[in-house]
Design a protein around this motif. Structure first.
Motif, PDB file in Angstrom:
ATOM      1  N   LEU A 138       0.853  -1.188   0.000  1.00  0.00           N
ATOM      2  CA  LEU A 138       0.000   0.000   0.000  1.00  0.00           C
ATOM      3  C   LEU A 138       0.891   1.241   0.000  1.00  0.00           C
ATOM      4  O   LEU A 138       1.698   1.439   0.908  1.00  0.00           O
ATOM      5  CB  LEU A 138      -0.911   0.003   1.227  1.00  0.00           C
ATOM      6  N   VAL A 139       0.738   2.072  -1.046  1.00  0.00           N
ATOM      7  CA  VAL A 139       1.562   3.274  -1.215  1.00  0.00           C
ATOM      8  C   VAL A 139       0.678   4.508  -1.091  1.00  0.00           C
ATOM      9  O   VAL A 139      -0.323   4.620  -1.805  1.00  0.00           O
ATOM     10  CB  VAL A 139       2.259   3.271  -2.593  1.00  0.00           C
ATOM     11  N   PRO A 140       0.989   5.453  -0.183  1.00  0.00           N
ATOM     12  CA  PRO A 140       0.220   6.705  -0.118  1.00  0.00           C
ATOM     13  C   PRO A 140       0.281   7.434  -1.451  1.00  0.00           C
ATOM     14  O   PRO A 140       1.328   7.487  -2.098  1.00  0.00           O
ATOM     15  CB  PRO A 140       0.907   7.499   0.997  1.00  0.00           C
ATOM     16  N   GLU A 141      -0.844   8.044  -1.845  1.00  0.00           N
ATOM     17  CA  GLU A 141      -0.919   8.711  -3.145  1.00  0.00           C
ATOM     18  C   GLU A 141      -0.966  10.225  -3.041  1.00  0.00           C
ATOM     19  O   GLU A 141      -0.375  10.920  -3.852  1.00  0.00           O
ATOM     20  CB  GLU A 141      -2.168   8.238  -3.899  1.00  0.00           C
ATOM     21  N   THR A 142      -1.682  10.758  -2.064  1.00  0.00           N
ATOM     22  CA  THR A 142      -1.976  12.185  -2.078  1.00  0.00           C
ATOM     23  C   THR A 142      -0.955  13.024  -1.332  1.00  0.00           C
ATOM     24  O   THR A 142      -1.038  14.227  -1.350  1.00  0.00           O
ATOM     25  CB  THR A 142      -3.358  12.453  -1.467  1.00  0.00           C
ATOM     26  N   ASN A 143      -0.023  12.430  -0.639  1.00  0.00           N
ATOM     27  CA  ASN A 143       1.010  13.208   0.022  1.00  0.00           C
ATOM     28  C   ASN A 143       2.333  12.459  -0.053  1.00  0.00           C
ATOM     29  O   ASN A 143       2.403  11.342  -0.536  1.00  0.00           O
ATOM     30  CB  ASN A 143       0.627  13.532   1.480  1.00  0.00           C
ATOM     31  N   VAL A 144       3.373  13.098   0.434  1.00  0.00           N
ATOM     32  CA  VAL A 144       4.713  12.571   0.220  1.00  0.00           C
ATOM     33  C   VAL A 144       5.248  12.006   1.541  1.00  0.00           C
ATOM     34  O   VAL A 144       6.191  12.537   2.102  1.00  0.00           O
ATOM     35  CB  VAL A 144       5.652  13.666  -0.332  1.00  0.00           C
ATOM     36  N   ARG A 145       4.589  10.973   2.042  1.00  0.00           N
ATOM     37  CA  ARG A 145       5.080  10.343   3.259  1.00  0.00           C
ATOM     38  C   ARG A 145       6.320   9.524   2.961  1.00  0.00           C
ATOM     39  O   ARG A 145       6.546   9.082   1.851  1.00  0.00           O
ATOM     40  CB  ARG A 145       4.010   9.431   3.861  1.00  0.00           C
ATOM     41  N   SER A 146       7.094   9.263   4.019  1.00  0.00           N
ATOM     42  CA  SER A 146       8.320   8.495   3.864  1.00  0.00           C
ATOM     43  C   SER A 146       8.115   7.031   4.200  1.00  0.00           C
ATOM     44  O   SER A 146       9.078   6.335   4.517  1.00  0.00           O
ATOM     45  CB  SER A 146       9.417   9.093   4.753  1.00  0.00           C
ATOM     46  N   TYR A 147       6.869   6.570   4.147  1.00  0.00           N
ATOM     47  CA  TYR A 147       6.594   5.182   4.491  1.00  0.00           C
ATOM     48  C   TYR A 147       5.645   4.561   3.474  1.00  0.00           C
ATOM     49  O   TYR A 147       4.817   5.227   2.871  1.00  0.00           O
ATOM     50  CB  TYR A 147       5.959   5.069   5.889  1.00  0.00           C
ATOM     51  N   LEU A 148       5.792   3.251   3.294  1.00  0.00           N
ATOM     52  CA  LEU A 148       4.777   2.454   2.631  1.00  0.00           C
ATOM     53  C   LEU A 148       4.434   1.296   3.562  1.00  0.00           C
ATOM     54  O   LEU A 148       5.073   1.100   4.595  1.00  0.00           O
ATOM     55  CB  LEU A 148       5.246   1.967   1.258  1.00  0.00           C
ATOM     56  N   TYR A 149       3.412   0.523   3.198  1.00  0.00           N
ATOM     57  CA  TYR A 149       2.902  -0.502   4.102  1.00  0.00           C
ATOM     58  C   TYR A 149       2.814  -1.840   3.373  1.00  0.00           C
ATOM     59  O   TYR A 149       2.342  -1.911   2.238  1.00  0.00           O
ATOM     60  CB  TYR A 149       1.531  -0.097   4.642  1.00  0.00           C
ATOM     61  N   LEU A 150       3.291  -2.897   4.059  1.00  0.00           N
ATOM     62  CA  LEU A 150       3.241  -4.243   3.526  1.00  0.00           C
ATOM     63  C   LEU A 150       2.259  -5.071   4.340  1.00  0.00           C
ATOM     64  O   LEU A 150       2.261  -5.015   5.573  1.00  0.00           O
ATOM     65  CB  LEU A 150       4.615  -4.919   3.579  1.00  0.00           C
ATOM     66  N   GLY A 151       1.415  -5.847   3.658  1.00  0.00           N
ATOM     67  CA  GLY A 151       0.609  -6.857   4.324  1.00  0.00           C
ATOM     68  C   GLY A 151       1.265  -8.204   4.108  1.00  0.00           C
ATOM     69  O   GLY A 151       1.569  -8.574   2.967  1.00  0.00           O
ATOM     70  N   VAL A 152       1.539  -8.948   5.187  1.00  0.00           N
ATOM     71  CA  VAL A 152       2.263 -10.214   5.077  1.00  0.00           C
ATOM     72  C   VAL A 152       1.386 -11.352   5.582  1.00  0.00           C
ATOM     73  O   VAL A 152       0.311 -11.149   6.143  1.00  0.00           O
ATOM     74  CB  VAL A 152       3.603 -10.159   5.838  1.00  0.00           C
ATOM     75  N   ASP A 153       1.878 -12.584   5.415  1.00  0.00           N
ATOM     76  CA  ASP A 153       1.022 -13.754   5.601  1.00  0.00           C
ATOM     77  C   ASP A 153       0.925 -14.246   7.030  1.00  0.00           C
ATOM     78  O   ASP A 153       0.346 -15.300   7.272  1.00  0.00           O
ATOM     79  CB  ASP A 153       1.478 -14.893   4.680  1.00  0.00           C
ATOM     80  N   SER A 154       1.458 -13.506   8.004  1.00  0.00           N
ATOM     81  CA  SER A 154       1.332 -13.931   9.397  1.00  0.00           C
ATOM     82  C   SER A 154       0.441 -12.997  10.202  1.00  0.00           C
ATOM     83  O   SER A 154       0.420 -13.064  11.424  1.00  0.00           O
ATOM     84  CB  SER A 154       2.722 -14.009  10.052  1.00  0.00           C
TER      85      SER A 154
END
Length: 583
Positions: free
Chosen positions: A353-369
């Motif tokens: 999941l990548v933020p679109e409307t602003n320039v955050r320094s983070y993205l988010y991963l969903g993992v299988d646990s």
């Protein structure tokens, strides 16, 4: 020619006199943008990978993979994801997890979601269930609460399972595409309610849909037998069913970069890169695997970052990216297997999941646990260290220039932005022609074609005034044809009696369609030109959004270029953020 009086209306928006030149404005904007880019890049460079943040978001089913994730609103402060017990919400600003509704079909089976999409503040889910496969989490305006309910597709068999969702908006229509592993794709259109099947008879290489993407006006559908490319505006489409070695191309993940026309396909054999050329797709890079920088050759997630122009690649045990602008075939590792290991077992990246409307320094991963992992967006220091130093220097120089600009601005005399337009005589305005700040209307309500009164013609007049308010002001002339011919107001007077009746009617319609509180933003004046009355409307820019009520809806209209147009919800949201950033 006629008698007229020059007229000037003051505007609060002001700029220095020495900036009232196109070249100087471009120069100033350049020096303002570069330091901003430098700040963004410097703060986004190489956070420590030890800052990976593991967030246990599914305590009921800790082994449940987090596949679908989406932001619940344009502010991107809340992430919605699915577990076996329904929807859950994670506020990553307040670090708070809240339970959502339970998804139950007509047979009382509980479902998680294969895919989630947010549209108009509602959440749509594809559960993969055999009954009531699509659900919508929407607001009940009678109880003022959100509720989960099945979203029935007319004329679609109830046993069809849907696992993929995508939306496409083409004013005034909104299309919902749902993908099934058995019957292909179903396109649903609101108002009028309409269903269209897309399968092997009209464009799909297989009815077993594995993934879908809408990028711009392009729909890509990945199947177990290749992928299909659909241009939703022109109707152009083609399929690609083979790679360079096997007879059948299995597409588990797909992405499309419109600028470079590159199509990225992921499956158990690695990452494939195709180039779209209008009528087909040519394979330009085959099987990017762990030998090329991926942690595993099995590609489990793909996501474009349009702000940073990257393609993120999730695999079993790792995350990497491709810099599309620099080298779209060079893989840069971000997270290695040892960093993506929990309780002795490497995690599989199920979603990105990548933020679109602003320039955050983070993205988010969903993992299988059952974790969401907050990942710092970073560059590799060996390849970017020199650029980092350059950006820091540019930031220093840019800051100095900002100080100088501020001093000059505070001392420079100011003039209204539209003073040159507002000080023009009627002859000058007609000679200049219609533009971003000038518009002509033949009449207020007289239909010259039908030779009768037509109250519907009042709406375009109010729309033009409102469009100037939402832009940067302008002048509207009523009684002048599109080509600058002088028509006058005599036909309008035949029903409205005289000038007083004319301006009273215009004001009354404006107050009804827009609101009397905004009446202060424009002034009416009558000018006699070539022996005919012309209405001149001088419009000031508004300090807040102004909405026009039409056909029972509130519409945001904006003067852009040489025309006034209505914006859809998404366009309006972004325009308001840019036009009134402090609101």
């Amino acid at each position: 020619m006629g008698s007229e009086t020059k007229k000037a209306v003051s505007v609060d928006t002001r700029i220095p006199r020495w900036l009232d030149h196109r070249f100087m404005r471009v120069l100033v904007i350049t020096f303002l943008v570069l330091p901003s880019v430098a700040v963004i890049e410097v703060y986004g460079i190489q956070p420590s990978f030890e800052d990976l943040r593991w967030i246990r978001v599914d305590t009921n089913y800790p082994g449940n993979s987090i596949r679908p994730m989406a932001f619940t609103n344009p502010n991107e402060n809340e992430i919605v994801y699915s577990s076996r017990s329904g929807l859950l919400f994670y506020d990553h600003w307040d670090d708070n997890i809240t339970g959502g509704p339970i998804v139950v079909d007509s047979n009382h089976w509980h479902y998680g979601a294969y895919d989630i999409e947010e549209r108009f503040w509602n959440l749509y889910m594809a559960t993969g269930g055999e009954n009531d496969s699509i659900f919508v989490y929407e607001k009940n305006y009678q109880s003022d609460e959100y509720e989960m309910k099945p979203f029935g597709l007319p004329n679609v068999t109830g046993s069809a399972r849907f696992e993929e969702l995508e939306f496409y908006y083409d004013h005034p229509f909104t299309y919902l595409f749902v993908g099934s592993p058995s019957i292909g794709v179903v396109r649903y259109t609101w108002s009028p309610s309409e269903v269209l099947y897309i399968n092997t008879t009209n464009g799909l290489p297989s009815n077993n849909v594995q993934c879908m993407r809408v990028r711009g006006s392009t729909l890509l559908v990945g199947t177990s037998g290749g992928f299909a490319f659909f241009d939703l505006q022109t109707g152009r489409n083609f399929t690609c069913t083979e790679d360079d070695e096997t007879e059948t191309l299995v597409v588990d993940q797909i992405e499309y970069h419109q600028v470079s026309h590159k199509i990225f396909v992921g499956n158990e054999d690695g990452l494939f890169i195709f180039e779209e050329n209008g009528s087909s797709a040519e394979l330009v890079r085959s099987r990017i695997t762990d030998d090329d920088g991926l942690e595993s050759k099995r590609v489990t997630a793909l996501e474009l970052d349009f702000n940073r122009k990257r393609l993120y690649i999730g695999t079993y045990g790792g995350l990497a990216f491709i810099d599309i602008d620099v080298n779209e075939e060079a893989v840069i590792p971000m997270i290695r297997r040892e960093q993506l290991t929990y309780d002795r077992w490497p995690e599989m990246v199920c979603s990105i999941l990548v933020p679109e409307t602003n320039v955050r320094s983070y993205l988010y991963l969903g993992v299988d646990s059952g974790f969401i992992i907050q990942v710092p967006v970073s560059y590799t220091p060996l390849t970017q260290s020199t650029l980092m130093n350059i950006r820091i220097i540019m930031y220093g120089l840019g800051s100095f220039f900002l100080v100088v600009l501020w001093v000059w601005y505070s001392r420079a005399p100011t003039v209204p932005v539209l003073e040159s337009i507002r000080n023009m005589t009627l002859a000058d305005l007609i000679e200049k022609g219609e533009s971003e700040h000038i518009e002509y209307k033949l009449s207020l309500r007289w239909d010259d074609r039908k030779n009768e009164i037509n109250k519907e013609l009042e709406i375009p007049v109010i729309k033009a005034i409102t469009g100037f308010m939402n832009a940067y002001g302008g002048v509207l002339l009523i009684g002048v044809s599109d080509k600058g011919g002088i028509v006058g107001l005599d036909k309008d007077y035949s029903n409205l009696t005289n000038w007083d009746g004319f301006q009273n009617r215009l004001t009354s319609v404006f107050n009804d369609k827009v609101g009397g509180g905004f009446r202060i933003l424009f002034e009416l004046s009558k000018t006699v030109f070539e022996g005919k009355d012309i209405c001149r409307v001088d419009v000031k820019p508004s300090s807040e959004p102004v909405f026009l009520e039409h056909a029972g809806k509130k519409v945001l209209v904006v003067r852009q270029g040489g025309r006034t147009q209505a914006l859809n919800v998404e366009e309006g949201y972004h325009y308001i953020k840019r036009r009134w950033p402090s609101n």
